[in-house]
Design an enzyme around this catalytic site. Structure first.
Site, short mmCIF file in Angstrom:
data_model
loop_
_atom_site.label_atom_id
_atom_site.label_comp_id
_atom_site.label_asym_id
_atom_site.label_seq_id
_atom_site.Cartn_x
_atom_site.Cartn_y
_atom_site.Cartn_z
N GLY A 1 0.82 -1.22 0.00
CA GLY A 1 0.00 0.00 0.00
C GLY A 1 0.85 1.26 0.00
N VAL B 1 -1.87 1.30 12.76
CA VAL B 1 -2.05 2.49 11.93
C VAL B 1 -3.37 2.40 11.16
CG1 VAL B 1 -1.07 3.80 9.99
CG2 VAL B 1 0.45 2.82 11.72
N ASP C 1 -1.33 13.19 14.01
CA ASP C 1 -2.12 14.33 14.50
C ASP C 1 -1.24 15.24 15.36
OD1 ASP C 1 -4.69 13.05 13.54
OD2 ASP C 1 -3.98 11.55 14.95
N ARG D 1 0.96 17.18 13.14
CA ARG D 1 0.16 18.23 12.46
C ARG D 1 -0.05 19.41 13.41
NH1 ARG D 1 -4.18 13.87 9.95
NH2 ARG D 1 -3.15 13.60 7.92
N HIS E 1 -8.34 8.81 17.12
CA HIS E 1 -7.79 9.28 15.85
C HIS E 1 -8.95 9.39 14.86
CE1 HIS E 1 -5.49 9.78 12.25
NE2 HIS E 1 -6.08 8.73 11.71
P1 NAX Z 1 -3.64 1.55 0.86
O1 NAX Z 1 -5.04 1.18 0.45
O2 NAX Z 1 -2.75 2.22 -0.08
O3 NAX Z 1 -2.89 0.23 1.37
C1 NAX Z 1 -3.47 -0.68 2.23
C2 NAX Z 1 -2.88 -2.02 1.90
O4 NAX Z 1 -3.35 -2.94 2.88
C3 NAX Z 1 -3.31 -2.56 0.54
O5 NAX Z 1 -2.16 -2.89 -0.20
C4 NAX Z 1 -4.15 -3.78 0.90
O6 NAX Z 1 -4.02 -4.82 -0.05
C5 NAX Z 1 -3.56 -4.16 2.25
N1 NAX Z 1 -4.44 -4.98 3.07
C6 NAX Z 1 -5.80 -4.96 3.16
N2 NAX Z 1 -6.21 -5.91 4.00
C7 NAX Z 1 -5.12 -6.54 4.45
C8 NAX Z 1 -4.91 -7.62 5.33
N3 NAX Z 1 -5.93 -8.27 5.89
N4 NAX Z 1 -3.63 -8.01 5.58
C9 NAX Z 1 -2.59 -7.40 4.99
N5 NAX Z 1 -2.73 -6.37 4.13
C10 NAX Z 1 -3.98 -5.95 3.87
O7 NAX Z 1 -3.84 2.39 2.21
P2 NAX Z 1 -2.78 3.31 2.95
O8 NAX Z 1 -2.88 4.68 2.41
O9 NAX Z 1 -1.46 2.64 2.97
O10 NAX Z 1 -3.43 3.35 4.41
C11 NAX Z 1 -3.44 2.21 5.24
C12 NAX Z 1 -4.28 2.45 6.47
O11 NAX Z 1 -3.74 3.52 7.24
C13 NAX Z 1 -5.73 2.83 6.18
O12 NAX Z 1 -6.58 2.12 7.06
C14 NAX Z 1 -5.77 4.31 6.51
O13 NAX Z 1 -7.06 4.74 6.87
C15 NAX Z 1 -4.81 4.34 7.68
N6 NAX Z 1 -4.26 5.65 8.04
C16 NAX Z 1 -4.06 5.90 9.35
C17 NAX Z 1 -3.51 7.07 9.79
C18 NAX Z 1 -3.29 7.33 11.24
O14 NAX Z 1 -2.88 8.45 11.57
N7 NAX Z 1 -3.51 6.40 12.16
C19 NAX Z 1 -3.15 8.16 8.83
C20 NAX Z 1 -2.97 7.67 7.44
C21 NAX Z 1 -3.95 6.62 7.01
O15 NAX Z 1 -5.13 7.25 6.64
#
Ligand code: NAX
Length: 327
Positions: free
Chosen positions: A14, A129, A159, A162, A187
């Site tokens: 991802g 995350v 956050d 930020r 969050h």
């Molecule tokens: P992406 O959609 O680019 O990547 C996520 C990846 O996870 C994909 O490649 C997908 O195939 C993989 N995936 C899905 N289910 C899985 C599983 N069961 N086992 C292993 N891999 C799996 O998302 P990305 O931008 O990298 O964000 C990832 C996560 O971070 C999201 O849930 C997003 O909401 C969260 N975030 C959290 C933040 C925080 O501050 N806590 C901020 C950034 C982000 O929004």
């Protein structure tokens, strides 16, 4: 050279995975004297893309990188891990409510928690995350009963960063000169970014900025809604800054908070500040550098601040209720 640290990253193919992996391999968590072995977990449909990421990592020829494993099996990924970043989860689809997302992603964290419990080192630290990260962390922690609950945390460092950035820009100082804002709660956009204890160039932020309306009407919503603003501008959610924050979070756990400072981290509540016990809630924490953390005690709230924080605690309780079948 120290013995290698084994680090697992879920969602390795991802956006955040792509930004975080080279930084871990370059020694930004454990330092330039500690080799690392990277274990990348993906879902089967993303395995080919993951292999590509693995090839790129190989092509960096990082001096500290001792091994790369790409897999779709959690027990392979988490075997003997010292550190796990749970990043992979499904994004929120069109028309999906927060509740739907929680129900959709929750089961990922039951299985991954159980796999960590079974095969990771008992001293493993897990940083969640993937959203909704507080509640996903609660689920993973619950399914890893043989690992201390304190070894789990969820990321509110983005956050926190930020908040530092907004204060620095408003005051016209460098980011380094801003210390100790706090993110309280979830969050999500109910979080309470608190400036009352923040310092700018060693003076209280509210003396330096001296504009209560700005704090309430600009600072708070800007920090709360920054993720949305990034999506609007970039067409994609924050990844570079999210990966950077995850590195900061892990670095703080393993290297400590500098004297006189704290960071924000979502950890299991022990009842501090009236937060119901067991919720994964963001607090100001200090770290010694051995993977442990402590909630900073004795900070005071204004009535305004307390109301904001309570709103976010309430949301966390609702989320826990939504996933009670998984706990
Ligand atoms: P992406 O959609 O680019 O990547 C996520 C990846 O996870 C994909 O490649 C997908 O195939 C993989 N995936 C899905 N289910 C899985 C599983 N069961 N086992 C292993 N891999 C799996 O998302 P990305 O931008 O990298 O964000 C990832 C996560 O971070 C999201 O849930 C997003 O909401 C969260 N975030 C959290 C933040 C925080 O501050 N806590 C901020 C950034 C982000 O929004």
């Amino acid at each position: 050279m120290a013995s290698p640290k084994v680090v697992a990253i879920t969602g390795g193919a991802g956006q955040i995975g792509y930004s975080i992996l080279p930084r871990i391999a370059a020694g930004e968590v454990f330092g330039k004297e500690t080799p690392v072995i990277l274990k990348l977990l993906e879902i089967p449909v993303a395995l080919e893309s993951l292999e590509g990421v693995g090839m790129e990592l190989e092509d960096c020829a990082f001096p500290l990188l001792e091994g790369i494993v790409c897999t779709d099996e959690p027990e392979v990924a988490f075997q003997d891990c010292d550190l796990v970043f749970l990043i992979g989860s499904k994004p929120r689809g069109p028309g999906m409510e927060r509740k739907d997302l929680i129900q959709e992603n929750g089961p990922i964290f039951t299985g991954q928690g159980a796999a960590i419990d079974k095969v990771a080192k008992k001293s493993v630290r897990t940083i969640v995350v993937g959203n909704p990260c507080n509640t996903n962390c609660l689920i993973a922690m619950h399914h890893a009963p043989s690992i201390p609950d304190e070894n789990f945390s969820a990321m509110t460092q983005l956050d926190h960063n930020r908040a530092i950035a907004q204060l620095a820009v408003r005051a016209g100082v460098h980011f380094n000169e801003v210390k100790n804002p706090i993110i309280w709660g979830n969050h999500s956009n109910t979080q309470f970014p608190d400036w009352k204890h923040a310092m700018i160039q060693k003076k209280p932020a509210e003396e330096v900025i001296a504009d209560e309306a700005w704090f309430k009407d600009v600072f708070i919503p800007t920090v709360q809604e920054r993720g949305k603003a990034i999506i609007q501008a970039r067409g994609k959610s924050s990844a570079l800054s999210a990966a950077n924050a995850a590195i900061d979070h892990a670095h703080t756990l393993f290297n400590g908070t500098p004297e006189g400072t704290w960071t924000s981290m979502a950890v299991k509540s022990d009842g501090s500040y009236g937060v119901p016990e067991g919720l994964i809630c963001s607090f100001p924490v200090t770290c010694k550098g051995d993977g442990t953390w402590e909630i900073v005690q004795g900070l005071e709230f204004t009535t305004f601040g307390r109301e904001k924080f309570d709103l976010s605690i309430h949301e966390l309780e609702e989320e826990r209720e939504t996933v009670k079948g998984l706990l």
